[in-house]
Write a protein that holds these residues in place. Sequence first.
Motif, PDB file in Angstrom:
ATOM      1  N   LEU A 260       6.663  -9.231  12.972  1.00 22.24           N
ATOM      2  CA  LEU A 260       6.717  -9.013  14.416  1.00 22.24           C
ATOM      3  C   LEU A 260       5.770  -7.893  14.838  1.00 22.24           C
ATOM      4  N   VAL A 261       5.744  -6.808  14.096  1.00 22.63           N
ATOM      5  CA  VAL A 261       4.851  -5.690  14.424  1.00 22.63           C
ATOM      6  C   VAL A 261       3.399  -6.154  14.413  1.00 22.63           C
ATOM      7  N   GLU A 262       3.030  -6.960  13.425  1.00 26.59           N
ATOM      8  CA  GLU A 262       1.644  -7.447  13.365  1.00 26.59           C
ATOM      9  C   GLU A 262       1.326  -8.325  14.571  1.00 26.59           C
ATOM     10  N   THR A 263       2.274  -9.137  15.011  1.00 26.10           N
ATOM     11  CA  THR A 263       2.078  -9.966  16.204  1.00 26.10           C
ATOM     12  C   THR A 263       1.901  -9.092  17.440  1.00 26.10           C
TER      13      THR A 263
ATOM     14  N   ARG B 146      -1.299  -8.430  20.131  1.00 24.19           N
ATOM     15  CA  ARG B 146      -1.231  -8.521  21.589  1.00 24.19           C
ATOM     16  C   ARG B 146      -1.744  -7.241  22.248  1.00 24.19           C
ATOM     17  N   LEU B 147      -1.466  -6.115  21.619  1.00 21.33           N
ATOM     18  CA  LEU B 147      -1.951  -4.837  22.143  1.00 21.33           C
ATOM     19  C   LEU B 147      -3.460  -4.675  21.953  1.00 21.33           C
ATOM     20  N   ASN B 148      -3.970  -5.275  20.873  1.00 21.17           N
ATOM     21  CA  ASN B 148      -5.366  -5.088  20.478  1.00 21.17           C
ATOM     22  C   ASN B 148      -6.003  -6.439  20.143  1.00 21.17           C
ATOM     23  N   PRO B 149      -6.236  -7.280  21.164  1.00 19.64           N
ATOM     24  CA  PRO B 149      -6.704  -8.646  20.895  1.00 19.64           C
ATOM     25  C   PRO B 149      -8.056  -8.721  20.190  1.00 19.64           C
ATOM     26  N   LYS B 150      -8.854  -7.673  20.254  1.00 21.96           N
ATOM     27  CA  LYS B 150     -10.171  -7.699  19.606  1.00 21.96           C
ATOM     28  C   LYS B 150     -10.210  -6.884  18.317  1.00 21.96           C
ATOM     29  N   ALA B 151      -9.053  -6.492  17.835  1.00 20.82           N
ATOM     30  CA  ALA B 151      -9.011  -5.666  16.617  1.00 20.82           C
ATOM     31  C   ALA B 151      -9.507  -6.449  15.406  1.00 20.82           C
ATOM     32  N   PRO B 152     -10.235  -5.776  14.510  1.00 15.50           N
ATOM     33  CA  PRO B 152     -10.668  -6.444  13.279  1.00 15.50           C
ATOM     34  C   PRO B 152      -9.464  -6.894  12.445  1.00 15.50           C
ATOM     35  N   VAL B 153      -9.678  -7.935  11.662  1.00 17.63           N
ATOM     36  CA  VAL B 153      -8.613  -8.500  10.828  1.00 17.63           C
ATOM     37  C   VAL B 153      -8.012  -7.444   9.908  1.00 17.63           C
TER      38      VAL B 153
ATOM     39  N   ALA C 245      -1.083   4.723   0.245  1.00 18.77           N
ATOM     40  CA  ALA C 245      -2.477   4.806  -0.213  1.00 18.77           C
ATOM     41  C   ALA C 245      -2.750   3.781  -1.308  1.00 18.77           C
ATOM     42  N   ALA C 246      -1.847   3.668  -2.284  1.00 25.24           N
ATOM     43  CA  ALA C 246      -2.038   2.712  -3.377  1.00 25.24           C
ATOM     44  C   ALA C 246      -2.035   1.273  -2.845  1.00 25.24           C
ATOM     45  N   ILE C 247      -1.134   0.978  -1.924  1.00 26.21           N
ATOM     46  CA  ILE C 247      -1.041  -0.363  -1.341  1.00 26.21           C
ATOM     47  C   ILE C 247      -2.307  -0.677  -0.546  1.00 26.21           C
ATOM     48  N   HIS C 248      -2.740   0.252   0.265  1.00 25.84           N
ATOM     49  CA  HIS C 248      -3.951   0.038   1.060  1.00 25.84           C
ATOM     50  C   HIS C 248      -5.162  -0.229   0.163  1.00 25.84           C
ATOM     51  N   ILE C 249      -5.338   0.595  -0.828  1.00 23.80           N
ATOM     52  CA  ILE C 249      -6.491   0.428  -1.723  1.00 23.80           C
ATOM     53  C   ILE C 249      -6.427  -0.928  -2.433  1.00 23.80           C
ATOM     54  N   ARG C 250      -5.235  -1.322  -2.844  1.00 20.15           N
ATOM     55  CA  ARG C 250      -5.065  -2.603  -3.541  1.00 20.15           C
ATOM     56  C   ARG C 250      -5.579  -3.775  -2.708  1.00 20.15           C
ATOM     57  N   PHE C 251      -5.420  -3.684  -1.376  1.00 19.73           N
ATOM     58  CA  PHE C 251      -5.800  -4.795  -0.523  1.00 19.73           C
ATOM     59  C   PHE C 251      -7.039  -4.510   0.331  1.00 19.73           C
ATOM     60  N   GLY C 252      -7.847  -3.558  -0.119  1.00 16.00           N
ATOM     61  CA  GLY C 252      -9.147  -3.325   0.500  1.00 16.00           C
ATOM     62  C   GLY C 252      -9.146  -2.527   1.781  1.00 16.00           C
ATOM     63  N   LEU C 253      -8.075  -1.813   2.043  1.00 18.55           N
ATOM     64  CA  LEU C 253      -7.996  -0.952   3.224  1.00 18.55           C
ATOM     65  C   LEU C 253      -8.259   0.498   2.821  1.00 18.55           C
TER      66      LEU C 253
ATOM     67  N   ALA D  68      -1.897 -13.814   2.979  1.00 23.17           N
ATOM     68  CA  ALA D  68      -2.990 -14.629   2.430  1.00 23.17           C
ATOM     69  C   ALA D  68      -3.953 -15.068   3.531  1.00 23.17           C
ATOM     70  N   ASN D  69      -3.413 -15.450   4.690  1.00 23.61           N
ATOM     71  CA  ASN D  69      -4.260 -15.864   5.808  1.00 23.61           C
ATOM     72  C   ASN D  69      -5.153 -14.718   6.281  1.00 23.61           C
ATOM     73  N   LEU D  70      -4.595 -13.522   6.359  1.00 18.80           N
ATOM     74  CA  LEU D  70      -5.397 -12.360   6.779  1.00 18.80           C
ATOM     75  C   LEU D  70      -6.461 -12.028   5.737  1.00 18.80           C
ATOM     76  N   LEU D  71      -6.104 -12.041   4.454  1.00 19.65           N
ATOM     77  CA  LEU D  71      -7.087 -11.758   3.412  1.00 19.65           C
ATOM     78  C   LEU D  71      -8.224 -12.763   3.436  1.00 19.65           C
ATOM     79  N   ALA D  72      -7.913 -14.012   3.714  1.00 15.45           N
ATOM     80  CA  ALA D  72      -8.937 -15.054   3.733  1.00 15.45           C
ATOM     81  C   ALA D  72      -9.937 -14.841   4.873  1.00 15.45           C
ATOM     82  N   GLN D  73      -9.522 -14.095   5.909  1.00 16.57           N
ATOM     83  CA  GLN D  73     -10.403 -13.854   7.061  1.00 16.57           C
ATOM     84  C   GLN D  73     -11.232 -12.581   6.921  1.00 16.57           C
ATOM     85  N   LEU D  74     -10.954 -11.791   5.896  1.00 14.69           N
ATOM     86  CA  LEU D  74     -11.702 -10.533   5.745  1.00 14.69           C
ATOM     87  C   LEU D  74     -13.140 -10.775   5.315  1.00 14.69           C
TER      88      LEU D  74
END
Length: 198
Positions: free
Chosen positions: A61-64, A68-75, A115-123, A192-198
């Motif tokens: 829900l937060v991601e949705t 809506r708050l940031n329609p042009k935000a990068p994936v 930090a560990a989670i972010h780095i794991r997924f390229g953030l 998975a859908n978000l990672l595929a769009q990066l």
Amino acid sequence: MPPKPPRAWQRMLSGRRLDLLDPTPVDVEIEDIAHGLAFVARWNGQTIGDFAYSVAEHSLLVETIYGRLNPKAPVRWHLAALLHDAPEYVIGDMISPVKNAVGPSYGELDQRLTAAIHIRFGLPATLPKTVKAQIKKADRISAWMEAVEIAGFSREEADRLFGKPDQRLLDGLSIRLRPPVEVRKDYVTRHANLLAQL
């Protein structure tokens, strides 16, 4: 012989062994995160319904709302919004009053895991302040919805605690209470859908 230090790691269902004091990105798996978050109840389980409202459902829900708050935000910032509570797959969802009572040590543990989670997924290990603030805003809007729809708060009380949201942001949104297995699957799929769009 000195006493053995207490165990500070947890074995995950993936087989990974995550050290809570020194977490490394290689020990982070999305399936572990999704599984843990799907079984962690928000509001300490003090919500109506036949299923607990999970942190995984809240994160979706937060991601949705963030979108809506940031329609042009990068994936990648959508991914950060989805993962905003990911450390809770290990440390649970501690309500704010308890976090305040525990003090800064909880925040430090949360930061290391994040930090560990972010780095794991390229953030980036630490998000830009503007992005973090927008995710926090989406989080507070979600908390308002949860408080009013399933946690027994009046609108007035929720307004005072979380801020009165722009109702246009909430059009078509509602709190969903589902079996953990469904939420876990949707969380992994969205990731998975978000990672595929990066």
